[in-house]
Design a protein around this motif. Structure first.
Motif, PDB file in Angstrom:
ATOM      1  N   HIS A 129       0.854  -1.352   0.064  1.00  0.00           N
ATOM      2  CA  HIS A 129      -0.034  -0.005  -0.029  1.00  0.00           C
ATOM      3  C   HIS A 129       0.833   0.988   0.036  1.00  0.00           C
ATOM      4  O   HIS A 129       1.749   1.370   0.898  1.00  0.00           O
ATOM      5  CB  HIS A 129      -0.885   0.130   1.267  1.00  0.00           C
ATOM      6  N   THR A 140       2.030  -4.726   2.748  1.00  0.00           N
ATOM      7  CA  THR A 140       1.177  -4.732   4.172  1.00  0.00           C
ATOM      8  C   THR A 140       0.106  -6.152   4.170  1.00  0.00           C
ATOM      9  O   THR A 140      -0.706  -6.548   4.866  1.00  0.00           O
ATOM     10  CB  THR A 140       0.090  -3.662   3.986  1.00  0.00           C
ATOM     11  N   ASP A 194      -7.366  -2.064   3.086  1.00  0.00           N
ATOM     12  CA  ASP A 194      -6.423  -0.771   3.191  1.00  0.00           C
ATOM     13  C   ASP A 194      -6.102  -0.511   4.998  1.00  0.00           C
ATOM     14  O   ASP A 194      -7.070  -0.451   5.558  1.00  0.00           O
ATOM     15  CB  ASP A 194      -7.389   0.492   2.926  1.00  0.00           C
ATOM     16  N   HIS A 216      -4.723   1.953   6.243  1.00  0.00           N
ATOM     17  CA  HIS A 216      -4.581   3.330   6.699  1.00  0.00           C
ATOM     18  C   HIS A 216      -3.568   3.605   7.616  1.00  0.00           C
ATOM     19  O   HIS A 216      -3.438   4.136   8.760  1.00  0.00           O
ATOM     20  CB  HIS A 216      -5.994   3.742   7.718  1.00  0.00           C
ATOM     21  N   HIS A 217      -2.352   2.929   6.914  1.00  0.00           N
ATOM     22  CA  HIS A 217      -1.069   3.038   7.816  1.00  0.00           C
ATOM     23  C   HIS A 217      -0.328   4.401   7.353  1.00  0.00           C
ATOM     24  O   HIS A 217      -0.491   5.154   6.208  1.00  0.00           O
ATOM     25  CB  HIS A 217      -0.366   1.926   7.171  1.00  0.00           C
ATOM     26  N   ALA A 218       0.644   4.847   8.370  1.00  0.00           N
ATOM     27  CA  ALA A 218       1.199   6.238   8.321  1.00  0.00           C
ATOM     28  C   ALA A 218       2.336   6.098   7.145  1.00  0.00           C
ATOM     29  O   ALA A 218       2.575   7.239   6.596  1.00  0.00           O
ATOM     30  CB  ALA A 218       1.473   6.784   9.556  1.00  0.00           C
ATOM     31  N   ALA A 272      -5.864   5.893  -2.169  1.00  0.00           N
ATOM     32  CA  ALA A 272      -6.628   5.736  -0.865  1.00  0.00           C
ATOM     33  C   ALA A 272      -8.295   5.893  -1.223  1.00  0.00           C
ATOM     34  O   ALA A 272      -8.658   7.020  -1.031  1.00  0.00           O
ATOM     35  CB  ALA A 272      -6.146   6.523   0.095  1.00  0.00           C
ATOM     36  N   ASN A 313       0.580  -4.478  11.337  1.00  0.00           N
ATOM     37  CA  ASN A 313      -0.405  -4.260  10.197  1.00  0.00           C
ATOM     38  C   ASN A 313      -0.416  -5.150   8.902  1.00  0.00           C
ATOM     39  O   ASN A 313      -1.084  -4.972   7.997  1.00  0.00           O
ATOM     40  CB  ASN A 313      -0.051  -2.763   9.845  1.00  0.00           C
ATOM     41  N   TRP A 316      -8.592   3.775  -6.418  1.00  0.00           N
ATOM     42  CA  TRP A 316      -7.519   2.946  -6.350  1.00  0.00           C
ATOM     43  C   TRP A 316      -7.037   2.731  -7.760  1.00  0.00           C
ATOM     44  O   TRP A 316      -7.706   2.370  -8.694  1.00  0.00           O
ATOM     45  CB  TRP A 316      -7.682   1.633  -5.668  1.00  0.00           C
ATOM     46  N   GLU A 338     -12.494  -0.589   0.390  1.00  0.00           N
ATOM     47  CA  GLU A 338     -11.218  -1.572   0.211  1.00  0.00           C
ATOM     48  C   GLU A 338     -10.777  -1.885  -1.154  1.00  0.00           C
ATOM     49  O   GLU A 338     -11.607  -1.976  -1.954  1.00  0.00           O
ATOM     50  CB  GLU A 338     -11.495  -2.640   1.027  1.00  0.00           C
TER      51      GLU A 338
END
Length: 371
Positions: free
Chosen positions: A14, A79, A70, A72-74, A60, A127, A42, A64
């Motif tokens: 991602h 993943t 998804d 929603h990772h920084a 994003a 994650n 996407w 999904e």
């Protein structure tokens, strides 16, 4: 085991819109586009080299992405791992009964090429989610919902995924190993004779340098799933965070640190990657001057000068050798790198090489901090 896995289908990433991962995989590592889907915010591009398939989920969207979740990772990273199973519905029910988090219940997707059913479950590795896939009779190039991408054949540097390495917090490997055993049918693969699965293999990098604790897991007999390696750092580093701790900090917890890609000719592959501009880690100069190293390299049928020029590590004895080279992180954050690996009869991961990698990464990090 609740849901024995049969094959690794793909590794999913991602990344935010505009992140160059898909471009870099093609430019530096010889991957070629396989299929694409653009919908719901996407852009999902599947790329292939040999039997290794990476799915880059870019953007994003409000929902999904297909076949994944998804996070929603920084930070960008790898993943999701997608595994083929015999019966997705039965697998999801069995995992739910064990208390697993079924994040996406079984979904069926169909197009003109056939149908596939998948479910997504959480894992104990931060994650990292796991997609369980069933696609009997599907005849398309990738998965339903994707359209084929015409591309020239790849250069063939990589044939398949050799192993997957998870970076884990200290003392967490036994718990993660039991989860993969009970839920997906993995079992302990000793890396040294008489190895205790609770302790794994300790590879100390030298006085004051810390090191690694490795625990290897093998999928059920008869499956085509790469070895899964759990990596923890050992206490003792005098230079601040080591690379496992750096990954845990920047990734916000455990996850997939790197993928080992098998190549039948590591010298050619490394030369092509470097020539294309791919960034490789350089082993410490002392690595090739170790007592007996030149003799070992010659015994494996290689030229010490060429290995040193390309930064290729070699370990092994008694006619069984392992050659490895590692990339720098594919992202601005230290959240994912690749390994190229060639095996000449060796089945492990090379303790001497692990020490050399550890030292080279630490020295690279120290130079970055000083710059």
């Amino acid at each position: 085991m609740a849901a024995p896995v049969r094959r690794l289908c793909h590794v999913a990433f991602h990344v935010p819109a505009g992140q160059p991962l898909a471009r870099d995989l093609q430019r530096f590592f010889g991957f070629r586009p396989l299929a694409v889907r653009e919908a719901d915010g996407w852009r999902q591009l599947a790329l292939r080299s040999g039997d290794a398939v990476f799915l880059v989920n870019e953007g994003a969207g409000p929902g999904e992405p297909l076949y994944s979740l998804d996070p929603h990772h920084a930070v960008p990273g790898a993943t999701n791992l997608c595994f083929d199973v015999a019966d997705v519905g039965a697998a999801a029910r069995a995992l739910a009964a064990l208390g697993c988090n079924v994040q996406v219940p079984p979904v069926t997707v169909q197009d003109a090429q056939g149908a596939a059913t998948y479910a997504v479950v959480g894992s104990p590795a931060g994650n990292l989610s796991l997609t369980l896939l069933e696609r009997p009779g599907f005849c398309g190039p990738f998965l339903p919902g994707f359209r084929p991408v015409s591309s020239v054949p790849g250069p063939g540097w990589v044939t398949h995924v050799d192993h997957l390495t998870l970076a884990c917090p200290r003392s967490s490997s036994p718990k993660i190993m039991r989860w993969f055993h009970d839920c997906l049918g993995f079992h302990h693969l000793p890396l040294s004779p008489g190895e205790d699965p609770e302790l794994g293999l300790e590879v100390a990098a030298g006085s004051g340098r810390g090191g690694l604790r490795l625990t290897a897991l093998q999928a059920p007999t008869g499956s085509a799933v790469p070895t899964l390696v759990l990596a923890e750092s050992l206490p003792g580093s005098l230079r601040g965070r080591d690379q496992v701790e750096q990954f845990l900090a920047q990734n916000g917890g455990p996850g997939l640190q790197h993928v080992g890609l098998y190549t039948p000719n590591i010298m050619e592959a490394t030369e092509r990657v470097a020539g294309a501009g791919g960034q490789l880690l350089t082993p410490p100069e002392a690595y090739y001057q170790q007592p007996g190293k030149e003799k070992q390299i010659l015994a494996a049928g290689h030229e010490p000068r060429l290995l040193a020029r390309h930064g290729v590590l070699l370990d092994g004895d008694e006619g069984k050798f392992l050659l490895q080279v590692f990339t720098k992180s594919l992202f601005a954050e230290d959240t994912f790198f690749l390994e190229l690996i060639q095996r000449q009869g060796a089945t492990g991961f090379g303790q001497g090489n692990i020490r050399a990698l550890w030292q080279s990464v630490q020295e690279h990090a120290a130079r970055v901090c000083e710059a």
